[in-house]
Design an enzyme around this catalytic site. Structure first.
Site: not given
Ligand code: GLC
Length: 752
Positions: A283-287
């Site tokens: 995932s992207d950062w905390t996405s």
């Protein structure tokens, strides 16, 4: 009877063995890896499996990190760059944890690690796949020498909105250019052998459609219908899979209401089923957690459920897999097979990276960071990335008659800002700025006067301008270095207006008023609306933040030791109000005819329909300030004798296009020739032009070359009215020229 069964089984085993023996080494190695994964999976507890899917962020020594690694609760660490610390955590994983599964260490190595190259948008201006590959290779060698084995690059989002700060990280607006250069970057990071000690896993991002953020506002929603997604936003990612990218990253945006980290269609149907991707998705950062704020999930638990079921294998730092997957499994909302598949994908990449066999980095590596060869390559990249936008009366290159130069502007000596965004590890103290390069190379031959004018790009104070005017008056030429501080582009840094910030335009106007010729050199992260500034300048050289060696590169270009040859990888609008403005636009039912009356020429009480009912803006028309693919040289080039190998083609044919290109000026130089095609009519409307080939053509002064391009007609396929990827028969136009606006034209027909 038993004998018959025995013989049959014997024959079957020999047959299978025979198949196995006839396999190529790759699939044998692949099968070997699958066997090892199977064996590991059988031993892993649920907690250890979920641990592999958990990426945590640590940068310094941390007892918590050790504990997590020891218990197998973290499979990856992001943002750790100290080789000794990486080795010590790797040691916990490999020698103390129960199953000895190595960590994969991720870092944003976007356009260099220590030696900083031009931002990707700048590298794209080189239209040079080998250069881009070399730059990624240097970045990988430097990053790997500290223990990083995974980079979150290339960023291959198609970006057609310069208000969006992340356009600077992209390779521009065109799917073909982005595909070619994105694949080159992947090759540079990974080499052909992912287990090489200098290889780092690539991570094409952000999947998908992120660059179409509404209003150019970062993280904003996108509304890309499937056909446009498939024809424009996905091709660079499909090429990345074919280039062997080891991992993928999801994007923050929701497209048509579905956040990418929960989008089964792109992650399962497209990425896995259609493209056969077998690496892992992070995932992207905390996405994953952000799907709650999107309003796509009720809470973190549902976010974890939707993400893992959609096909996100690893959770970047939201810790929701760590916290919620076990109960989701118990509740039957997530199947064991889903978790096993995610872990399998992650372990496969770790095996391919050779981390099980060689988990540690050689901490004694000397002379890797900022190696001379790396700096030279970065300088070459900065030279090839520079775009000459204007050169009135050949004021450039600066000749022998120049005895005094006046250097001004906030970017003349800005070692931090010259590097651009996403420079986590580059050190500004290694930057050579244009002022320093000019002083070092020409200070003994030419009088170099310096007055900053304004202190930084946003500085509105004008009290420094008189000093700049004063030195301009006593110089033969003014070099005005303007542009953007690095913080004004990149993630979360979008702008609604694209004029030069602060008092930079006032500075240019003031020094131009002295009558001394002004050469404006821009260093920025995005296209800027510099029409007024360019009009006041005799010459304009544009650099998308050129990196560590930007100064020496610009000095060589200004004095003719190097000849600029870069071309724009993105359209420059006249005003932000024209955006989105890109060359591969549709024709519409009422295309601009060119004779329309514009704002200041409209007669008073003009009749309602007197202005031509076509698609344009009254105040700017339709033309950009500078078109995609545009860039000048110190020499001139002439295209002639365009020839096609045929004018009736079938979808299985290969079209050969040849053209003569002559260097009609007095400098040896390289021309970036471009080939565009238009599908004149089809089952859905098609762009007026699409880049299908380009090539860098070195030509000595006076030299003429015959240049050929081969274009398989199959590459004209697009997703049509039935959402099928086909080449439809019909008429096609073709151009070969110096940019997306000019060039020689011809046509051909595709027949069934
Ligand atoms: C950021 C970016 C992504 C980057 C990741 C790790 O928010 O969107 O491009 O790789 O987080 O830093």
């Amino acid at each position: 009877m038993k004998d018959k069964i025995f013989v049959a089984l014997l024959l079957l085993s020999l047959l299978l063995q025979g198949c196995a023996n006839n396999t190529t080494p790759a699939s044998t190695a692949g099968n070997e890896i699958e066997r090892k994964i199977d064996s590991l999976l059988k031993q892993m507890t649920l907690e250890e499996k979920i641990g592999q899917m958990n990426q945590v962020s640590f940068s310094g020594e941390n007892a918590e990190a050790r504990e997590l690694v020891y218990k197998g609760r973290a499979g990856s660490i992001i943002n750790i760059t100290n080789p000794e610390l990486i080795n010590s955590l790797q040691q916990v994983a490999m020698e103390e944890s129960r199953l000895k599964i190595p960590l994969i260490i991720g870092r944003d190595v976007i356009h260099g690690f220590k030696t900083i190259f031009p931002v990707p948008l700048g590298q794209a201006a080189s239209f040079d796949p080998q250069l881009v590959e070399d730059g990624a290779r240097v970045a990988a060698i430097e990053a790997a020498s500290t223990g990083i084995n995974w980079t979150f690059a290339p960023m291959i989002d198609i970006a057609r909105d310069p208000r969006w700060g992340r356009i600077t990280e992209s390779l521009g607006e065109d799917p073909y250019l982005t595909s070619v250069l994105g694949a080159a970057m992947i090759k540079g990071f990974q080499t052909d052998n992912l287990s090489d000690s200098t290889a780092i896993a690539a991570c094409p991002k952000h999947f998908a459609g992120y660059g179409a953020a509404e209003a150019g506002k970062d993280y904003n929603s996108t509304f890309i219908p499937e056909r446009l997604l498939r024809n424009v936003y996905l091709p660079s990612f499909e090429t990345a899979v074919k280039a062997g990218a080891a991992t993928f990253m999801t994007s923050f945006n929701d497209n048509d209401g579905i956040p990418s980290s929960g989008n089964k269609f792109i992650l399962k149907q497209v990425l896995r089923k259609e493209w056969g991707f077998d690496g892992f998705v992070v995932s992207d950062w905390t996405s994953i957690a952000e799907m709650v704020s999107h309003g796509f999930c009720k809470d973190g638990k549902e976010a974890a459920e939707k993400a893992v079921n959609a096909g996100v294998d690893m959770d970047m730092v939201s810790e929701l897999y760590q916290k919620r997957l076990q109960e989701l499994l118990q509740e039957g909302k997530v199947k064991q097979a889903v978790i096993d598949e995610a872990v399998r994908n992650i372990l496969r990449v770790k095996f391919r990276l050779g981390l099980f066999a060689k988990p540690y980095v050689n901490t004694g590596a000397e002379g890797v960071l900022y190696a001379e060869a790396h700096l030279l390559k970065a300088k070459e990249a900065a030279i090839k990335s520079a775009i000459l936008l204007k050169n009135e009366a050949n004021v450039l290159p600066l000749g022998e008659h120049i005895k005094t130069i006046a250097v001004t502007g906030p970017m003349a000596d800005a070692p931090h800002d010259q590097l651009g965004t996403w420079v986590f590890d580059g050190d500004k103290n290694h930057t050579i700025t244009p002022l320093k390069a000019l002083q070092q190379q020409y200070g003994d031959k030419i009088r170099i006067l310096y007055a900053q004018g304004t202190a930084y790009s946003r500085d509105i104070k004008t009290n420094g301008i008189p000093a700049a005017v004063s030195i301009a008056r006593s110089a033969d030429v003014v070099l005005a270095f303007v542009g953007e501080e690095s913080i004004l582009s990149g993630e979360a840094h979008s702008l609604s207006g694209l004029n030069l910030q602060g008092a930079q335009s006032e500075l240019i106007e003031a020094v131009a008023k002295t009558g001394t010729p002004v050469v404006t050199i821009v260093m920025a992260g995005r296209p800027l609306t510099i029409e007024r500034d360019a009009a006041l300048s005799k010459a304009v050289v544009f650099n998308f933040h050129p990196g560590t060696m930007g100064g020496p590169a610009i000095a060589d270009l200004l004095f003719g030791k190097a000849v600029p040859g870069g071309k724009l990888p993105v359209t420059f609008p006249k005003t932000a109000g024209q955006i989105p403005l890109y060359y591969a636009h549709n024709n519409t039912g009422r295309p601009w005819q060119g004779g329309e009356i514009l704002l200041n020429d409209i007669p008073q009480e003009a009749g309602q329909t007197s202005l031509g009912n076509t698609s344009f803006h009254l105040d700017t028309g339709v033309e950009p300030l500078y078109p995609f693919g545009y860039g000048l040289s110190y020499t001139t080039f002439e295209y002639s004798n365009l020839r096609l190998s045929g004018t009736q083609m079938t979808a299985s044919d290969v079209l050969t296009v040849s053209v003569d290109i002559a260097n009609t000026g007095s400098y040896d130089a390289t021309e970036i020739a471009q080939l565009y095609v238009q599908d004149c009519f089809a089952s859905v409307t098609r762009p007026v032009k699409e880049l299908k080939r380009f090539d860098r053509i070195p030509l000595k002064a006076g030299e003429k070359k015959n240049v050929t391009f081969t274009l398989p007609i199959a590459e004209l396929a697009f997703y049509n009215i039935e959402m099928k990827k086909v080449v439809e028969p019909g008429d096609f136009n073709l151009w070969v020229g110096p940019d997306s606006r000019d060039g020689l034209t011809s046509s051909f027909t595709v027949v069934n």
